[in-house]
Design an enzyme around this catalytic site. Structure first.
Site, PDB file in Angstrom:
ATOM      1  N   LYS A 116       4.073  35.008 -30.013  1.00  0.00           N
ATOM      2  CA  LYS A 116       5.284  34.298 -29.501  1.00  0.00           C
ATOM      3  C   LYS A 116       5.065  32.846 -28.981  1.00  0.00           C
ATOM      4  O   LYS A 116       6.040  32.197 -29.118  1.00  0.00           O
ATOM      5  CB  LYS A 116       5.757  35.385 -28.704  1.00  0.00           C
ATOM      6  CG  LYS A 116       6.162  36.711 -29.063  1.00  0.00           C
ATOM      7  CD  LYS A 116       6.885  37.626 -28.227  1.00  0.00           C
ATOM      8  CE  LYS A 116       7.357  38.789 -28.876  1.00  0.00           C
ATOM      9  NZ  LYS A 116       8.338  39.607 -27.469  1.00  0.00           N
ATOM     10  N   GLY A 164       8.236  45.562 -29.417  1.00  0.00           N
ATOM     11  CA  GLY A 164       8.793  46.965 -29.115  1.00  0.00           C
ATOM     12  C   GLY A 164       9.263  47.026 -27.586  1.00  0.00           C
ATOM     13  O   GLY A 164       9.411  48.217 -27.240  1.00  0.00           O
ATOM     14  N   ARG A 291       9.567  40.577 -41.019  1.00  0.00           N
ATOM     15  CA  ARG A 291       9.570  41.799 -41.885  1.00  0.00           C
ATOM     16  C   ARG A 291      10.831  42.332 -42.090  1.00  0.00           C
ATOM     17  O   ARG A 291      11.916  41.854 -41.473  1.00  0.00           O
ATOM     18  CB  ARG A 291       8.763  42.897 -41.341  1.00  0.00           C
ATOM     19  CG  ARG A 291       9.237  43.139 -39.770  1.00  0.00           C
ATOM     20  CD  ARG A 291       8.660  44.145 -39.008  1.00  0.00           C
ATOM     21  NE  ARG A 291       8.959  44.109 -37.588  1.00  0.00           N
ATOM     22  CZ  ARG A 291      10.297  44.399 -36.908  1.00  0.00           C
ATOM     23  NH1 ARG A 291      11.040  44.769 -37.542  1.00  0.00           N
ATOM     24  NH2 ARG A 291      10.151  44.333 -35.766  1.00  0.00           N
TER      25      ARG A 291
HETATM   26  P1  ADP Z   1       9.856  42.465 -28.219  1.00  0.00           P
HETATM   27  O1  ADP Z   1       9.247  41.790 -29.427  1.00  0.00           O
HETATM   28  O2  ADP Z   1       9.012  43.311 -27.402  1.00  0.00           O
HETATM   29  O3  ADP Z   1      11.215  43.061 -28.903  1.00  0.00           O
HETATM   30  P2  ADP Z   1      11.783  40.267 -27.460  1.00  0.00           P
HETATM   31  O4  ADP Z   1      11.357  38.953 -27.231  1.00  0.00           O
HETATM   32  O5  ADP Z   1      12.313  40.388 -29.177  1.00  0.00           O
HETATM   33  O6  ADP Z   1      10.559  41.412 -27.195  1.00  0.00           O
HETATM   34  O7  ADP Z   1      12.735  40.716 -26.547  1.00  0.00           O
HETATM   35  C1  ADP Z   1      13.225  42.253 -26.822  1.00  0.00           C
HETATM   36  C2  ADP Z   1      14.463  42.187 -25.475  1.00  0.00           C
HETATM   37  O8  ADP Z   1      14.087  41.761 -24.127  1.00  0.00           O
HETATM   38  C3  ADP Z   1      15.565  41.197 -26.066  1.00  0.00           C
HETATM   39  O9  ADP Z   1      16.595  41.706 -26.931  1.00  0.00           O
HETATM   40  C4  ADP Z   1      16.186  41.303 -24.712  1.00  0.00           C
HETATM   41  O10 ADP Z   1      16.960  42.401 -24.405  1.00  0.00           O
HETATM   42  C5  ADP Z   1      15.038  41.066 -23.575  1.00  0.00           C
HETATM   43  N1  ADP Z   1      14.762  39.692 -23.416  1.00  0.00           N
HETATM   44  C6  ADP Z   1      13.758  39.279 -24.109  1.00  0.00           C
HETATM   45  N2  ADP Z   1      13.732  37.913 -23.373  1.00  0.00           N
HETATM   46  C7  ADP Z   1      14.477  37.939 -22.331  1.00  0.00           C
HETATM   47  C8  ADP Z   1      15.051  36.810 -21.389  1.00  0.00           C
HETATM   48  N3  ADP Z   1      14.506  35.459 -21.406  1.00  0.00           N
HETATM   49  N4  ADP Z   1      15.726  37.128 -20.554  1.00  0.00           N
HETATM   50  C9  ADP Z   1      16.393  38.361 -20.660  1.00  0.00           C
HETATM   51  N5  ADP Z   1      16.251  39.280 -21.304  1.00  0.00           N
HETATM   52  C10 ADP Z   1      15.260  39.010 -22.505  1.00  0.00           C
END
Ligand code: ADP
Length: 446
Positions: A116, A164, A291
């Protein structure tokens, strides 16, 4: 030319891939663990191969067994679905090294986006707005404190290899920062074998809005509009919709074109999703998934495009069967993830499904590999199926979803159907006015 696809997955997504293949005249090979002998995809596929015992570490994650199954059956391509090996760059490399087509992006793109920190940097370079945070990874507590001061609290410690919804810790103030970093590192090392973490500003009331893209190897990139996946519990999506009730058409066209430009710059091939947080009219990139997503059907319902078919076409070297102007956005679609879990405690409820009745009628789709008499194995995720409904307007869609949820019967195990029935009656959902924390507040968890 792709004539036989090995489906390296299980459950509803294995069936989904099988269906696309059959409609294209492509033969299918299902691989399965000992616990999945009675799976629907195994029954329907042209051939099937048992690749090991129930635990996924000994079956669905066993790269060599899957490749051996492809060689034995003479498959010429592998579709990884989502989860399992779908974002494993080494697997993509192995597939190609054995002269098979990997139905997905290049190993290099999977690797970059899977980290990431690297993904965020690539997006900054491509001119995509990102969540304010650390410049790369956290190397010391002192450096983290400096970043925290600059971006302001609360901050979120995130694992570079996270997924996840795991490997994330909020630090409300500077006092919590050291602990949050330590916990996130320990958790990430245990779950992903990597303890690299970075910092992000913790946004207070964002929506999760993601853009679906697909690119071929001839330089064509298209977006297929957005999905709103803000209804989450523990950072995991529960209900998704397309389009987002929060955007107007000019906004969706604008973010779509930003994403298409970035994807073209990356030289990406295949389907992918760029995930953003959206707050006060601004988009902030959080990650890219290389994906097919669980929630891809809502996009299919509003565009009429079969994403799996298109994935197979571009993996086969063909051009996308449409250009940007051809991609319509018609009506509205909502998806409910129906899990074998207690609707309030969310404790998994594996067991035998005694009764199963699928809802039907116009514009109702059920992506599920379950049936009456099916025994849900305890070894995998608890998704029983996805109910997806389309309507000409959002209101029509919500009314149809209520009706379809009422018709659906899953007996013998606890499911999250009662939760979805409550959600479609909740004002926030009816109005489309919710952020990523709405569901946890609704459930009394916040
Ligand atoms: P993963 O790969 O574990 O799914 P993500 O980076 O896609 O992680 O984030 C998953 C969820 O976590 C997001 O949809 C949001 O709800 C929350 N999230 C991620 N980053 C932030 C942030 N900077 N501030 C608030 N919530 C966040």
């Amino acid at each position: 030319m792709i004539e036989k696809v090995l489906i390296a997955n299980r459950g509803e997504i294995a069936l989904r891939i099988h269906r696309a293949c059959k409609e294209m005249g492509i033969a299918t090979v299902a691989v399965h663990s000992e616990a999945d002998r009675d799976a629907m995809a195994v029954r329907l596929a042209d051939e099937s191969v048992c690749i090991g015992p129930a635990p996924s570490s000994q079956s669905y994650l066993k790269k060599s067994q899957i490749i051996a199954a492809a060689e034995i059956t003479g498959a010429d391509a592998v579709h990884p679905g989502y989860g399992f090996l779908s974002e494993n760059a080494q697997f993509a490399e192995m597939v190609e090294a054995h002269g098979l087509v990997f139905i997905g992006p290049t190993a290099e793109h999977i690797r970059t986006m899977g980290d990431k920190i690297a993904a965020k940097q690539a997006m900054i370079d491509a001119g995509v707005p990102v969540v304010p945070g650390s410049d790369g990874g956290i190397t010391s507590i002192a450096q983290a404190k400096k970043v925290g001061k600059k971006i302001g609290y609360p901050v979120l410690v995130k694992a570079a290899s996270g997924g996840g919804g795991r490997g994330m810790k909020v630090a409300e103030t500077e006092k919590d920062l050291e602990n949050a970093i330590k916990t996130a590192k320990t958790e990430s090392l245990a779950a992903f074998g990597d303890d690299a973490v970075y910092l992000e500003k913790y946004l207070g009331k964002p929506r999760h809005i993601e853009i679906q893209i697909i690119a071929d190897t001839h330089g064509n990139v298209c977006h297929l509009w957005e999905r709103d996946c803000s209804l989450q519990r523990r950072h995991q999506k529960v209900m998704e919709e397309a389009p987002s009730p929060a955007l107007n058409h000019a906004q969706r066209e604008e973010i779509g074109s930003v994403v298409v430009k970035a994807v073209a710059k990356l030289g990406y091939r295949g389907a992918g999703t760029m995930e953003f947080l959206y707050e006060d009219g601004n988009f902030y990139f959080i990650e890219m998934n290389t994906r097919l997503q669980v929630e891809h059907p809502v996009t299919e319902m509003i565009t009429g495009i079969d994403l799996v078919r298109e994935q197979i076409r571009v993996a086969d070297g063909k051009k996308l069967s449409f250009s940007q102007e051809d991609i319509l956005l018609v009506g509205h679609a909502i998806e409910c993830r129906i899990n074998a879990e207690h609707p309030e405690t969310f404790i998994p409820s594996p067991g035998t499904i005694t009764d199963f009745h699928a809802p039907g009628g116009p514009d109702v789709r059920l992506d599920s590999a379950a049936y009456a008499g099916y025994r849900i194995p305890p070894h995998y995720d608890s998704l029983i199926g996805k109910l997806i409904v389309h309507g000409r307007t959002r209101n029509e869609c919500v009314m149809r979803l209520r009706r379809a949820l009422d018709e659906m019967v899953v007996g013998g195990v606890e499911t999250t159907l009662p939760l979805h029935r409550r959600l479609v009656e909740a004002q926030g959902v009816i109005d489309g006015e919710y952020d990523i924390h709405w569901l946890e507040r609704f459930l009394g968890l916040k």
